[in-house]
Design a protein around this motif. Structure first.
Motif, PDB file in Angstrom:
ATOM      1  N   GLU A  56      42.596  52.261  35.679  1.00 52.66           N
ATOM      2  CA  GLU A  56      41.308  51.227  35.674  1.00 52.66           C
ATOM      3  C   GLU A  56      41.406  50.124  34.947  1.00 52.66           C
ATOM      4  N   ASN A  57      42.384  49.773  34.148  1.00 57.83           N
ATOM      5  CA  ASN A  57      42.798  48.343  33.378  1.00 57.83           C
ATOM      6  C   ASN A  57      43.325  47.543  34.598  1.00 57.83           C
ATOM      7  N   ALA A  58      43.982  47.633  35.678  1.00 55.26           N
ATOM      8  CA  ALA A  58      44.744  46.817  36.592  1.00 55.26           C
ATOM      9  C   ALA A  58      43.775  45.740  36.942  1.00 55.26           C
ATOM     10  N   PRO A  59      42.453  45.776  37.491  1.00 52.29           N
ATOM     11  CA  PRO A  59      41.679  44.586  38.051  1.00 52.29           C
ATOM     12  C   PRO A  59      41.681  43.655  36.912  1.00 52.29           C
ATOM     13  N   ASP A  60      41.208  44.207  35.760  1.00 58.98           N
ATOM     14  CA  ASP A  60      40.687  43.223  34.639  1.00 58.98           C
ATOM     15  C   ASP A  60      42.128  42.555  34.187  1.00 58.98           C
ATOM     16  N   SER A  61      43.240  43.280  34.062  1.00 59.76           N
ATOM     17  CA  SER A  61      44.552  42.599  33.904  1.00 59.76           C
ATOM     18  C   SER A  61      44.856  41.590  34.749  1.00 59.76           C
ATOM     19  N   ILE A  62      44.746  41.839  35.867  1.00 58.19           N
ATOM     20  CA  ILE A  62      45.269  40.792  37.008  1.00 58.19           C
ATOM     21  C   ILE A  62      44.291  39.428  37.080  1.00 58.19           C
ATOM     22  N   ALA A  63      42.901  39.898  36.950  1.00 58.12           N
ATOM     23  CA  ALA A  63      41.967  38.895  36.820  1.00 58.12           C
ATOM     24  C   ALA A  63      42.347  37.845  35.675  1.00 58.12           C
ATOM     25  N   ASN A  64      42.521  38.556  34.485  1.00 58.61           N
ATOM     26  CA  ASN A  64      43.259  37.755  33.252  1.00 58.61           C
ATOM     27  C   ASN A  64      44.242  36.852  33.650  1.00 58.61           C
ATOM     28  N   ALA A  65      45.454  37.490  34.406  1.00 58.17           N
ATOM     29  CA  ALA A  65      46.688  36.672  34.770  1.00 58.17           C
ATOM     30  C   ALA A  65      46.161  35.471  35.579  1.00 58.17           C
ATOM     31  N   ILE A  66      45.341  35.493  36.478  1.00 59.18           N
ATOM     32  CA  ILE A  66      44.975  34.478  37.523  1.00 59.18           C
ATOM     33  C   ILE A  66      44.329  33.481  36.642  1.00 59.18           C
ATOM     34  N   GLU A  67      43.392  33.941  35.674  1.00 60.23           N
ATOM     35  CA  GLU A  67      42.611  33.129  34.859  1.00 60.23           C
ATOM     36  C   GLU A  67      43.490  32.183  34.133  1.00 60.23           C
ATOM     37  N   ALA A  68      44.630  32.931  33.624  1.00 64.51           N
ATOM     38  CA  ALA A  68      45.554  32.180  32.770  1.00 64.51           C
ATOM     39  C   ALA A  68      46.574  31.054  33.364  1.00 64.51           C
ATOM     40  N   PHE A  70      48.336  32.301  36.672  1.00 68.14           N
ATOM     41  CA  PHE A  70      49.329  32.813  37.590  1.00 68.14           C
ATOM     42  C   PHE A  70      48.786  32.699  38.868  1.00 68.14           C
ATOM     43  N   ALA A  71      49.706  32.572  39.854  1.00 72.69           N
ATOM     44  CA  ALA A  71      49.093  32.481  41.347  1.00 72.69           C
ATOM     45  C   ALA A  71      48.882  33.896  41.800  1.00 72.69           C
ATOM     46  N   PRO A  72      47.834  33.863  42.600  1.00 72.14           N
ATOM     47  CA  PRO A  72      47.333  35.197  43.011  1.00 72.14           C
ATOM     48  C   PRO A  72      48.563  35.911  43.790  1.00 72.14           C
ATOM     49  N   GLU A  73      49.036  35.075  44.636  1.00 71.65           N
ATOM     50  CA  GLU A  73      50.408  35.817  45.535  1.00 71.65           C
ATOM     51  C   GLU A  73      51.544  36.161  44.617  1.00 71.65           C
ATOM     52  N   ASP A  74      51.363  35.730  43.446  1.00 74.11           N
ATOM     53  CA  ASP A  74      52.627  36.306  42.394  1.00 74.11           C
ATOM     54  C   ASP A  74      52.201  37.558  41.811  1.00 74.11           C
ATOM     55  N   MET A  75      50.997  38.057  42.133  1.00 73.92           N
ATOM     56  CA  MET A  75      50.819  39.350  41.233  1.00 73.92           C
ATOM     57  C   MET A  75      50.921  40.538  42.122  1.00 73.92           C
ATOM     58  N   THR A 106      40.424  42.693  43.648  1.00 72.92           N
ATOM     59  CA  THR A 106      41.430  42.351  42.895  1.00 72.92           C
ATOM     60  C   THR A 106      42.774  41.841  43.870  1.00 72.92           C
ATOM     61  N   ASN A 107      43.459  40.789  43.234  1.00 73.21           N
ATOM     62  CA  ASN A 107      44.498  40.183  44.149  1.00 73.21           C
ATOM     63  C   ASN A 107      45.853  40.646  43.970  1.00 73.21           C
ATOM     64  N   TYR A 108      46.424  41.176  44.999  1.00 73.74           N
ATOM     65  CA  TYR A 108      47.792  41.464  44.641  1.00 73.74           C
ATOM     66  C   TYR A 108      48.567  41.247  46.190  1.00 73.74           C
ATOM     67  N   SER A 109      49.863  41.043  46.096  1.00 76.66           N
ATOM     68  CA  SER A 109      50.800  40.590  47.174  1.00 76.66           C
ATOM     69  C   SER A 109      51.501  42.020  47.693  1.00 76.66           C
ATOM     70  N   ILE A 110      51.683  42.668  46.947  1.00 76.01           N
ATOM     71  CA  ILE A 110      52.634  44.024  47.295  1.00 76.01           C
ATOM     72  C   ILE A 110      52.492  45.168  46.385  1.00 76.01           C
ATOM     73  N   VAL A 111      52.692  46.320  46.963  1.00 75.17           N
ATOM     74  CA  VAL A 111      52.564  47.569  46.268  1.00 75.17           C
ATOM     75  C   VAL A 111      53.999  48.210  46.028  1.00 75.17           C
TER      76      VAL A 111
END
Length: 222
Positions: A56-68, A70-75, A106-111
């Motif tokens: 459950e931490n993943a969406p917030d962590s990724i949103a925080n990265a983008i706010e900081a 980081f490009a969405p395509e690099d997540m 949530t933005n992410y480019s690959i699993v």
């Protein structure tokens, strides 16, 4: 020696190649900003636990990265599958993760599907490599049916012990992210396995020394 290692890491981060992080803990905006300032430019965040539940931490962590910055395509996200003794099929596990991330937009480019020893009870890989290979194939198919870009995280040793080595070539046409903790950001140590003739990315250090949060460090050529 430790000081020299840290200086060496910083020296390579300012080069033309790309450096990233992966983590299994929540990360706030200030830490992502610190990492960005250190020269890291991509990241992989755990989105599915080894015991068969979403992280459950993943969406917030990724949103925080983008706010900081980081490009969405690099997540990216990684999925630590619960295999074989699990009550949930590969399709259910992928669906749970994808649906939860979608709810949070949530933005992410690959699993990345994680192939390594699973320590969680009733979630370990089978002793039969054919069973494990079939389960991985089901994971990849479940992701493909949802139009996801996927890759495999595995070392040659883990592929041999879990998938039976070159008997299993499932995923051999997908990007490979392999670990070897020799603090060498290069493919000089690469040896083919499992149908891969070359890797996409290398996890070369299992401890990120800056910014106060534990994370692994990866490298890939530009």
């Amino acid at each position: 020696m430790k000081v020299l290692v840290l200086l060496s890491l910083f020296a390579v981060i300012v080069s033309a190649d790309r450096y990233g992080l992966d983590m299994a803990v929540p990360v706030n905006v200030s830490t992502w900003r610190c990492w960005l300032n250190q020269g890291f430019s991509f990241a992989s965040v755990r989105a599915y636990h080894s015991f068969g539940e979403i992280d459950e931490n993943a969406p917030d962590s990724i949103a925080n990265a983008i706010e900081a910055g980081f490009a969405p395509e690099d997540m990216a996200v990684y999925h630590f599958p619960c295999c074989c003794g699990a009550k949930k099929s590969a399709d259910v596990q992928v669906a749970e993760m994808v649906d939860y991330l979608a709810q949070s937009q949530t933005n992410y480019s690959i699993v990345w599907f994680d192939v390594e020893t699973n320590p969680s009870r009733n979630c370990g890989w089978s002793t039969d490599s054919d069973t494990n290979c079939a389960f991985l194939k089901d994971l990849i198919s479940a992701a493909a049916s949802r139009h996801l870009v996927t890759g495999i995280y595995a070392s040659k040793y883990m592929w041999q012990s879990i998938m039976g080595g070159d008997r299993c070539t499932v995923g051999g046409d997908l990007p490979l992210w392999y670990p070897r903790y020799n603090q060498d950001p290069s493919f000089q140590d690469w040896a083919p396995f499992g149908g891969w003739t070359q890797p996409y990315m290398k996890q070369y250090w299992d401890h990120e020394p800056h910014c106060g949060v534990d994370a692994d460090v990866s490298w890939r050529p530009n």
